[in-house]
Write an enzyme that holds these catalytic residues in place. Structure first.
Site, PDB file in Angstrom:
ATOM      1  CG  HIS A 157      14.298 -65.559 -69.486  1.00 15.77           C
ATOM      2  ND1 HIS A 157      14.001 -66.050 -68.308  1.00 15.77           N
ATOM      3  CD2 HIS A 157      14.877 -64.532 -69.200  1.00 15.77           C
ATOM      4  CE1 HIS A 157      14.272 -64.664 -67.732  1.00 15.77           C
ATOM      5  NE2 HIS A 157      14.029 -64.103 -68.626  1.00 15.77           N
ATOM      6  CB  SER A 278      27.455 -94.360 -79.631  1.00 15.39           C
ATOM      7  OG  SER A 278      26.835 -95.221 -79.251  1.00 15.39           O
ATOM      8  CE  LYS A 284      24.482 -89.444 -80.428  1.00 13.36           C
ATOM      9  NZ  LYS A 284      24.036 -89.557 -78.400  1.00 13.36           N
ATOM     10  CD  GLU A 291      28.869 -85.027 -74.308  1.00 13.58           C
ATOM     11  OE1 GLU A 291      27.946 -85.404 -73.776  1.00 13.58           O
ATOM     12  OE2 GLU A 291      29.759 -85.229 -75.279  1.00 13.58           O
TER      13      GLU A 291
END
Ligand code: ARG
Length: 473
Positions: A157, A278, A284, A291
């Site tokens: 979980h 970024s 970043k 992804e």
């Protein structure tokens, strides 16, 4: 204007929009070299059974080989008005060797030809997929080996559950990719059947030798029903399904990598060369590759659904709808091959922050189950032990301390069965090393799993396909 090989019964030129709408050469030219291989095998067989003379056979094969060379060297000119890869090559052959080129299509149709091409193409891709899956598995084993001493919280979980070896976690993915390997090996066998000889749908009256063609092309068998053979795309569905399942695994692994790299987890870092920045936030460093693999799972699932939908409700036998099998297939092949290579790079480059993982193990009372197991050994039924430990955990939460920080007296307030020996049950190392059950996370079990994996990788590399899916009893 190129003459269409099927132009005999037509009086008018094809409408330009129809030509544009129906052409497939812009994408099926990918099959060109397989198409030529199939044609050469077919011609050789026609020569052997006496349908072509020796001279005709020689001319046709020589012409086809020249065309193959032009294609490889990028000199071949593809023409959309010739519709597809098959007619482009046939027309080019006619330009080279004259009307004898027209004899190649004896006892054959584009219907059995196209599916032969796709089978030859996909057999090669399946081999590459299996190879890349093996390399990914190898890298997982290597990473696991290098990090045998690293503890991490195991999750259920997405909550801290029990401590595990990081190596055990990685080897869970090894198992998934091992099943994928076996699945692709099975798909390869399904692909490897020769449909040539089925012709348009009903077979051919010519005394051809189907086995000879199949053998020449390395097929293991010939198809059994001509009508099925020209309309069967199950082998593509199987490939797309296997790819979709592999992407389930890749996507889950990428999700974990993304989570682990976030500052909230901070379990790993990735090398700069595998990350991007970024355009606005100078600080970043993003795990875009992971992804993207997670994101590309969408198109891989979509490609499967797209072909399922194309096939559903198609009457026998060949229908032009079947031309729509190719783009989804090609897309999945490319996406899968590159995703496998890139995820291998990610695993290879992943830097483990062992300290952080260990620190995380101290949160969430990871050895609560061990305490319950301890009480069971003292004769308390597991359900009661579970309840007692629940109360002890609640006490710790209130006090803001860890299980192993409680004193013996505090523990004994909950159960007089608890003695001094309890403390070794509360340590993280103790918890992991007691899980010696087969398949468990104890270091010696994980060592065995690594050895087993290395052994099977070696034997697979030597050509023995491993089809043991589970531990033999
Ligand atoms: N381009 C077609 C395909 O991909 C080749 C077979 C066409 N056959 C036909 N009878 N029109 O399916």
């Amino acid at each position: 204007m190129a003459k269409k090989p099927w132009g005999g019964r037509f009086k008018a030129e094809t409408n330009k929009l129809v030509e544009e709408f129906g052409e497939s050469v812009s994408f099926d030219k990918k099959l060109a070299l397989y198409d030529i291989r199939g044609s050469i095998a077919h011609a050789r067989m026609l020569g052997k059974v006496g349908i072509l003379t020796q001279e005709e056979t020689r001319l046709i094969i020589q012409g086809l080989e020249e065309i193959a060379r032009e294609i490889r060297e990028g000199r071949f000119v593809w023409r959309k008005e010739l519709e597809d890869v098959h007619m482009n090559i046939e027309a080019a052959l006619r330009e080279k060797i004259g009307p004898v080129a027209g004899k190649l299509h004896t006892a054959r149709s584009r219907n059995d030809q196209v599916v032969t091409d796709v089978r030859l193409f996909l057999r090669d891709v399946a081999d590459q997929v299996v190879e890349r899956l093996r390399y990914l598995r190898k890298v997982l084993v290597k990473k696991a080996r290098e990090n045998m001493a690293v503890l991490m919280p195991g999750f259920t979980h997405l909550q801290h559950a029990q401590p595990v070896l990081f190596a055990h976690h990685l080897m869970a993915y090894y198992e998934m990719f091992r099943r994928d390997t076996q699945r692709f090996c099975a798909v390869r066998r399904e692909i490897n059947v020769c449909p040539l000889g089925s012709a348009a749908l009903a077979g051919t009256p010519f005394p051809i030798d189907r086995e000879m063609v199949a053998q020449e092309l390395g097929f293991e068998a010939i198809s059994r029903n001509s009508m099925d053979a020209v309309s069967d795309r199950d082998f593509i569905l199987s490939f797309l399904s296997a790819a979709a399942i592999t992407f389930v695994h890749l996507s889950r692994l990428m999700e974990e990598i993304i989570l682990w790299m976030s500052p909230e987890f901070s379990f790993i870092d990735l090398p700069d060369e595998l990350c991007t920045g970024s355009s606005i936030m100078p600080q970043k460093k993003n795990p875009d590759v992971a992804e993207l693999i997670r994101g590309k799972t969408g198109r891989v699932f979509g490609n499967l659904l797209s072909l399922l939908t194309v096939l559903k409700g198609l009457p026998l036998t060949y229908n032009r709808d079947l031309q729509e099998d190719k783009e989804p297939l090609f897309d999945t092949c490319e996406t899968l091959l590159s995703a496998l290579s890139l995820s291998t790079l990610l695993i290879e480059g992943l830097q483990v922050k062992a300290e952080r993982m260990r620190k995380a193990c101290e949160e969430g009372h990871l050895t609560a189950t061990d305490l319950a197991d301890y009480l069971v050994l003292k004769g308390i039924p597991f359900r009661d032990a579970h309840h007692l430990v629940g109360q002890i955990v609640a006490y710790c939460e209130e006090k803001g301390c860890k299980l192993w920080e409680l004193s013996l007296e505090e523990l004994r307030n909950f159960s007089p069965e608890i003695a001094e020996d309890v403390f070794e049950w509360l340590t993280l190392e103790g918890s992991v090393s007691r899980r010696k059950v087969k398949g468990g996370t104890a270091p010696e079990r994980v060592q065995e799993a690594l050895l087993e994996a290395e052994k099977e990788l070696l034997s697979e590399e030597r050509g023995g396909e491993n089809d043991q899916s589970h531990t033999r009893i």
